[in-house]
Design an enzyme around this catalytic site. Structure first.
Site, PDB file in Angstrom:
ATOM      1  N   SER A 171      -5.934 -18.190  10.897  1.00 20.56           N
ATOM      2  CA  SER A 171      -6.164 -18.809  12.210  1.00 20.56           C
ATOM      3  C   SER A 171      -5.403 -20.130  12.250  1.00 20.56           C
ATOM      4  CB  SER A 171      -7.665 -19.078  12.365  1.00 20.56           C
ATOM      5  OG  SER A 171      -7.920 -19.902  13.480  1.00 20.56           O
TER       6      SER A 171
ATOM      7  N   TYR B 243     -15.655 -22.542   9.385  1.00 20.35           N
ATOM      8  CA  TYR B 243     -14.582 -21.601   9.764  1.00 20.35           C
ATOM      9  C   TYR B 243     -13.241 -22.115   9.256  1.00 20.35           C
ATOM     10  CZ  TYR B 243     -11.742 -18.509  12.745  1.00 20.35           C
ATOM     11  OH  TYR B 243     -10.838 -17.576  13.206  1.00 20.35           O
TER      12      TYR B 243
ATOM     13  N   ALA C 199     -12.679 -24.294   6.881  1.00 17.06           N
ATOM     14  CA  ALA C 199     -12.671 -24.288   5.404  1.00 17.06           C
ATOM     15  C   ALA C 199     -12.376 -22.892   4.873  1.00 17.06           C
ATOM     16  CB  ALA C 199     -14.013 -24.789   4.880  1.00 17.06           C
TER      17      ALA C 199
HETATM   18  N1  LIG Z   1      -9.951 -14.077  18.562  1.00 17.17           N
HETATM   19  C1  LIG Z   1      -9.385 -15.231  18.220  1.00 17.17           C
HETATM   20  O1  LIG Z   1      -9.208 -16.147  19.056  1.00 17.17           O
HETATM   21  C2  LIG Z   1      -8.924 -15.427  16.806  1.00 17.17           C
HETATM   22  C3  LIG Z   1      -8.042 -16.483  16.545  1.00 17.17           C
HETATM   23  C4  LIG Z   1      -7.607 -16.694  15.252  1.00 17.17           C
HETATM   24  C5  LIG Z   1      -8.027 -15.853  14.233  1.00 17.17           C
HETATM   25  N2  LIG Z   1      -8.888 -14.840  14.497  1.00 17.17           N
HETATM   26  C6  LIG Z   1      -9.313 -13.986  13.370  1.00 17.17           C
HETATM   27  O2  LIG Z   1      -9.119 -12.632  13.703  1.00 17.17           O
HETATM   28  C7  LIG Z   1     -10.024 -11.840  12.937  1.00 17.17           C
HETATM   29  C8  LIG Z   1     -10.660 -10.807  13.858  1.00 17.17           C
HETATM   30  O3  LIG Z   1     -11.467 -11.483  14.796  1.00 17.17           O
HETATM   31  P1  LIG Z   1     -11.643 -11.005  16.314  1.00 17.17           P
HETATM   32  O4  LIG Z   1     -11.273 -12.146  17.149  1.00 17.17           O
HETATM   33  O5  LIG Z   1     -11.021  -9.703  16.531  1.00 17.17           O
HETATM   34  O6  LIG Z   1     -13.248 -10.908  16.352  1.00 17.17           O
HETATM   35  P2  LIG Z   1     -14.268  -9.754  16.795  1.00 17.17           P
HETATM   36  O7  LIG Z   1     -13.846  -9.120  18.066  1.00 17.17           O
HETATM   37  O8  LIG Z   1     -15.603 -10.405  16.725  1.00 17.17           O
HETATM   38  O9  LIG Z   1     -14.123  -8.672  15.616  1.00 17.17           O
HETATM   39  C9  LIG Z   1     -14.597  -8.948  14.327  1.00 17.17           C
HETATM   40  C10 LIG Z   1     -14.697  -7.641  13.549  1.00 17.17           C
HETATM   41  O10 LIG Z   1     -15.104  -7.944  12.211  1.00 17.17           O
HETATM   42  C11 LIG Z   1     -16.250  -7.156  11.880  1.00 17.17           C
HETATM   43  N3  LIG Z   1     -17.053  -7.907  10.928  1.00 17.17           N
HETATM   44  C12 LIG Z   1     -17.691  -9.103  11.099  1.00 17.17           C
HETATM   45  N4  LIG Z   1     -18.330  -9.442   9.984  1.00 17.17           N
HETATM   46  C13 LIG Z   1     -18.079  -8.445   9.076  1.00 17.17           C
HETATM   47  C14 LIG Z   1     -18.482  -8.227   7.734  1.00 17.17           C
HETATM   48  N5  LIG Z   1     -19.281  -9.078   7.079  1.00 17.17           N
HETATM   49  N6  LIG Z   1     -18.052  -7.102   7.111  1.00 17.17           N
HETATM   50  C15 LIG Z   1     -17.255  -6.214   7.761  1.00 17.17           C
HETATM   51  N7  LIG Z   1     -16.852  -6.368   9.028  1.00 17.17           N
HETATM   52  C16 LIG Z   1     -17.276  -7.478   9.677  1.00 17.17           C
HETATM   53  C17 LIG Z   1     -16.948  -6.904  13.216  1.00 17.17           C
HETATM   54  O11 LIG Z   1     -17.749  -5.718  13.201  1.00 17.17           O
HETATM   55  P3  LIG Z   1     -19.321  -5.713  12.774  1.00 17.17           P
HETATM   56  O12 LIG Z   1     -19.938  -6.923  13.413  1.00 17.17           O
HETATM   57  O13 LIG Z   1     -19.839  -4.420  13.312  1.00 17.17           O
HETATM   58  O14 LIG Z   1     -19.353  -5.758  11.284  1.00 17.17           O
HETATM   59  C18 LIG Z   1     -15.730  -6.681  14.120  1.00 17.17           C
HETATM   60  O15 LIG Z   1     -15.257  -5.355  13.963  1.00 17.17           O
HETATM   61  C19 LIG Z   1     -11.009 -12.816  12.291  1.00 17.17           C
HETATM   62  O16 LIG Z   1     -10.695 -12.994  10.929  1.00 17.17           O
HETATM   63  C20 LIG Z   1     -10.793 -14.099  13.052  1.00 17.17           C
HETATM   64  O17 LIG Z   1     -11.091 -15.240  12.287  1.00 17.17           O
HETATM   65  C21 LIG Z   1      -9.336 -14.607  15.759  1.00 17.17           C
END
Ligand SMILES: NC(=O)c1ccc[n+]([C@@H]2O[C@H](COP(=O)([O-])OP(=O)(O)OC[C@H]3O[C@@H](n4cnc5c(N)ncnc54)[C@H](OP(=O)(O)O)[C@@H]3O)[C@@H](O)[C@H]2O)c1
Length: 271
Positions: A140, A153, A155
């Protein structure tokens, strides 16, 4: 070097929504076989209604648990005998001032975002190395610049990047590639599930999710980056400017970042 996904085995964590689901959809379109996990397998399977079993392997695993990560990787190897690409994508966020937050929130985020990446990478590495494949961490902008209200987050993402940079250097002459990607704000569920000070999901987003980069576009950039074996990718104009300005003008950025997050609806900085 060019890289084709055709018939490669791609393992993706956290694929039931957002960027992880979009990564799986795009990898399937590029001809890969895709192993996906999330904590709720029913929800995970429902995200891929029309994909046949010989292309998609859904598995229930919580990446914060080492034994779940090992069994997800072992089950994928038993199913397809190889892993070529690992996308450490599963992640959660938070929104609370450090002075208010229950420390379990920070521990939880380190367990998922950092340790989840370590456990999956450790278990999958022998197969990825045998195939001269690619390990990816979805980091991120918060992994380059500490963000207020997101101590745990930021960290966890700094830790992920340090781990992957060390690993990339260790593997430099092995043919196995390591990269991390830093999406900017991307439309997904992450702000709804972000943990508040008491460790419960905040269940709302301060942003207009449909105005952000789409998860599909983010996934395309990541998979194109794997093809080109990029070292790192920083996404969105705002993200690129933030990373560059932070390197050059750290003190100024403290003020700019504070003021930016102060303007968010219900910002914890308004106290
Ligand atoms: N969206 C943004 O603005 C953004 C920006 C920078 C980086 N990111 C990064 O992108 C990645 C994906 O995030 P996203 O934005 O797509 O979020 P999201 O829509 O909330 O998706 C997160 C996914 O991770 C799964 N998950 C959460 N905790 C888990 C665990 N302990 N074990 C296995 N699966 C788990 C969730 O499914 P379940 O809850 O069913 O397990 C879900 O499928 C993350 O690493 C996030 O930090 C996102």
């Amino acid at each position: 070097m060019n890289y084709s996904f055709d018939n490669k085995v791609v393992l993706i964590t956290g694929a039931s929504s957002g960027i992880g689901k979009a990564l799986a959809d795009d990898a399937l379109k590029r001809g890969a076989k895709v192993a996906v996990c999330a904590r709720n397998v029913t929800k995970l399977k429902a995200a891929f209604p029309n994909i046949c079993e010989d292309r998609l392997f859904p598995y229930e695993a919580d990446v914060s648990k080492e034994e779940d990560c090992q069994s997800f990787v072992q089950a994928t190897l038993a199913h397809w005998q190889r892993i070529d690409v690992v996308l450490n994508n599963a992640g959660m966020s938070m929104r609370a001032l450090f002075q208010d937050v229950d420390l379990n929130v920070l521990k939880n985020l380190m367990d998922i975002n950092f340790w989840g990446t370590v456990y999956i990478t450790k278990a999958a590495l022998p197969s990825v190395m045998a195939n001269k494949g690619v390990i990816v961490g979805v980091s991120s902008i918060a992994g380059y610049r500490g963000l207020p209200g997101r101590t745990g987050y930021s960290a966890s993402k700094f830790a992920m990047q340090g781990f992957l940079e060390s690993l990339r250097t260790e593997l430099l002459h092995t043919g196995t590639h390591v990269m991390w990607v830093a999406p900017g704000f991307t439309g997904s569920n992450i702000r709804n599930t972000a943990l508040a000070a008491d460790g419960k999901a905040q269940k709302e987003t301060p942003l207009k999710e449909d105005k952000l980069m789409s998860a599909a576009q983010c996934a395309q950039i990541i998979l194109d980056g794997i093809v080109k074996r990029k070292r790192t990718i920083v996404m969105t104009t705002q993200g690129k400017v933030t990373v560059m300005m932070n390197k050059l003008f750290g003190k100024l950025m403290d003020n700019m970042v504070f003021n930016h997050f102060l303007k968010e609806p219900d910002s914890p900085l308004k106290k």
